[in-house]
Design an enzyme around this catalytic site. Structure first.
Site, PDB file in Angstrom:
ATOM      1  N   HIS A 130     -28.530  92.426  36.013  1.00  0.00           N
ATOM      2  CA  HIS A 130     -27.720  91.465  35.289  1.00  0.00           C
ATOM      3  C   HIS A 130     -28.637  90.466  34.588  1.00  0.00           C
ATOM      4  CE1 HIS A 130     -28.587  89.637  39.170  1.00  0.00           C
ATOM      5  NE2 HIS A 130     -28.356  88.446  38.637  1.00  0.00           N
ATOM      6  N   LYS A 152     -27.246  89.217  28.665  1.00  0.00           N
ATOM      7  CA  LYS A 152     -26.493  90.223  27.913  1.00  0.00           C
ATOM      8  C   LYS A 152     -25.605  91.070  28.812  1.00  0.00           C
ATOM      9  CE  LYS A 152     -29.584  90.678  23.957  1.00  0.00           C
ATOM     10  NZ  LYS A 152     -30.357  91.615  23.102  1.00  0.00           N
ATOM     11  N   PRO A 158     -23.893  90.062  31.977  1.00  0.00           N
ATOM     12  CA  PRO A 158     -23.726  88.944  32.914  1.00  0.00           C
ATOM     13  C   PRO A 158     -22.938  89.263  34.176  1.00  0.00           C
ATOM     14  CG  PRO A 158     -22.169  88.753  31.125  1.00  0.00           C
ATOM     15  CD  PRO A 158     -22.991  89.970  30.817  1.00  0.00           C
ATOM     16  N   ASP A 210     -18.636 101.546  27.651  1.00  0.00           N
ATOM     17  CA  ASP A 210     -19.950 101.459  28.284  1.00  0.00           C
ATOM     18  C   ASP A 210     -20.342 102.730  29.020  1.00  0.00           C
ATOM     19  OD1 ASP A 210     -22.300 100.308  29.036  1.00  0.00           O
ATOM     20  OD2 ASP A 210     -21.458  99.029  30.591  1.00  0.00           O
TER      21      ASP A 210
END
Length: 480
Positions: A64, A67, A69, A180
């Protein structure tokens, strides 16, 4: 607007999974856990605080930063069940009801190819998701950060196929946009089976806005319009295929240059040498390249990808045996050799020398009768004009005259089909050319020329395995 995150930062502190667990998985294993996941429920913040030891840094299992988070923690419930808890940053998901509603929809998914979402928590500004814990790490770790030996070809195909099955299941559930999709979204369960993370079905929101961590890996429509469509997931699936075959994270634009240049040394992981045939390599590269097409509707469907990957997986099982067999080299005629090299000028010259060959007799007899009745004089003129254009290498004109001829011919001439096939090849109309060659084979099953032309078409379409089969069949016909 939904978002997409394409390249999270890498971190792999979780316990190492021995390569033998992933590579030597017993395919008959039935312990898939999908049906054993508890029903979706809402957790309290206190429950999750206890489960993660107060969200201890020691329990963090994901990378993390600014970008990326949102943090994922390992946790243990009171009943001993291991869980993964994704904690969104403050101000993410400002609408609590929207968050819970979407989580409930995702929580309905129960597939052996996916990690199950078993709950969520929405208290104050806190937004958390709770999923089954996968103890054997991410695909990224085993693909990019292996310690003992690299992931085998068969396992890489297995990962691709199971991911495709998971995406198809999501489509069936009405969740047709997976966010993603990358090697960090695929995890391995306790027996080493690949599972697609359920977290990718939730929107990525930061202060109420969508964001992307790396635009280099974003699909073209996202760069043009800032929006995603279901076919965007296919583009991301292409990046996954590229990762699996290369063992590296190659940007799609760079990959397309490598595809065009047939730079297989860069495209293929050198650790995989000897584990696959040239044809299987070419087919996987072709699949990935189709996923990267600029227009979303030109990309293959997930069903098509599943079918192609299933065939590749089956062939991977047979490859060690085939590799050991001493298969004699093909004995090809000059025409067969020219087709194997896709030497279109050479093919044209040889077809001119061959003329109409075996189909001359039956076609001439039929035309003689029709000309005696005066019905097809004009039609035979179309054929003559087509032949003249073919000799002059005016292939567009030849296609027009041959098409007029075929529309009124009393019988189908295999040679005209073959000549029109080459005209299409010369005009970069490869699918149309393949259709002509296949039709010529139907009309004249003993015609080796039709099979050789099919091989040339298939090579132009990047289907090397199918082309080799066509060359072998053509050679076998000539041997008889």
């Amino acid at each position: 607007m939904r978002c997409i995150c394409f390249k999270p930062w890498r971190r792999s502190p979780s316990p190492s999974l021995k390569s033998t667990v992933v590579d030597e998985l017993d395919n008959s294993n039935k312990d898939r856990e999908g049906s054993s996941s508890p029903r979706f429920r809402e957790f309290t913040l206190e429950e999750l605080n206890v489960a993660t030891d107060g969200f201890s840094a020691d329990n963090i299992v994901s990378e993390h930063n600014e970008k990326v988070p949102n943090i994922v923690y390992e946790g243990t419930l009171d009943d001993g069940k291991k869980i993964a808890v994704k904690r969104f940053q403050k101000l993410s998901w400002p609408d609590a009801s929207e968050f819970v509603e979407e989580a409930q929809e995702v929580g309905k998914c129960r597939s052996e190819d996916m990690v199950s979402l078993i709950g969520c928590c929405s208290e104050g500004q806190e937004r958390l998701l709770v999923a089954d814990y996968m103890p054997n790490g991410t695909l990224a770790k085993h693909l990019f950060h292996w310690e003992k030996r690299p992931m085998k070809w068969k396992m890489r195909l297995k990962v691709a196929l199971h991911t495709a099955k998971a995406l198809e299941y999501c489509n069936d559930m009405g969740l047709d946009l997976y966010h993603d999709l990358n090697t960090y979204r695929i995890l391995f369960d306790k027996v080493g089976n690949p599972r697609l993370s359920c977290f990718g079905l939730m929107k990525c929101i930061r202060e109420g806005k969508s964001y992307s961590t790396n635009l280099v890996f974003a699909p073209p429509e996202y760069l043009r319009l800032g929006t995603l469509v279901p076919e965007s997931s296919i583009f991301s699936f292409g990046t996954l295929l590229l990762d699996l075959m290369s063992g590296k994270h190659i940007p799609p634009n760079h990959a397309l240059d490598l595809f065009r240049g047939k730079n297989y040394l860069v495209l293929m992981d050198s650790a995989l040498d000897g584990q696959f045939s040239d044809e299987d390599r070419a087919e996987l590269i072709h699949l990935a390249s189709r996923c990267f097409r600029r227009e979303p509707d030109e990309r293959p469907s997930i069903k098509f990808l599943m079918s192609a990957l299933s065939r590749l997986e089956k062939r991977a099982e047979l490859w060690p045996k085939l590799k050991e067999e001493n298969i004699p080299p093909l004995r090809l005629t000059p025409l067969g050799e020219a087709c194997s090299r896709v030497d279109l000028s050479g093919i044209h010259e040889l077809l001119e020398k061959l003329g109409y060959g075996e189909d001359d007799v039956s076609v001439t007899n039929e035309f003689s009768f029709q000309m005696w009745t005066g019905d097809l004089q004009e039609n035979t003129d179309y054929k003559k004009h087509g032949d003249a254009a073919f000799r002059a290498k005016d292939f567009e004109t030849a296609i027009e005259f041959y098409t007029e001829f075929m529309s009124g011919a009393p019988v189908v001439s295999p040679t005209v089909l073959i000549r029109r096939c080459l005209c299409y090849l010369m005009s970069d109309m490869f699918s149309e050319a393949l259709s002509e060659a296949m039709q010529a084979q139907v009309v004249s099953p003993e015609c080796s020329t039709a099979l050789y032309l099919q091989a040339a078409c298939l090579l132009k379409l990047g289907m090397e395995a199918k082309a080799k089969e066509a060359l072998q069949q053509g050679s076998a016909l000539e041997a008889v």
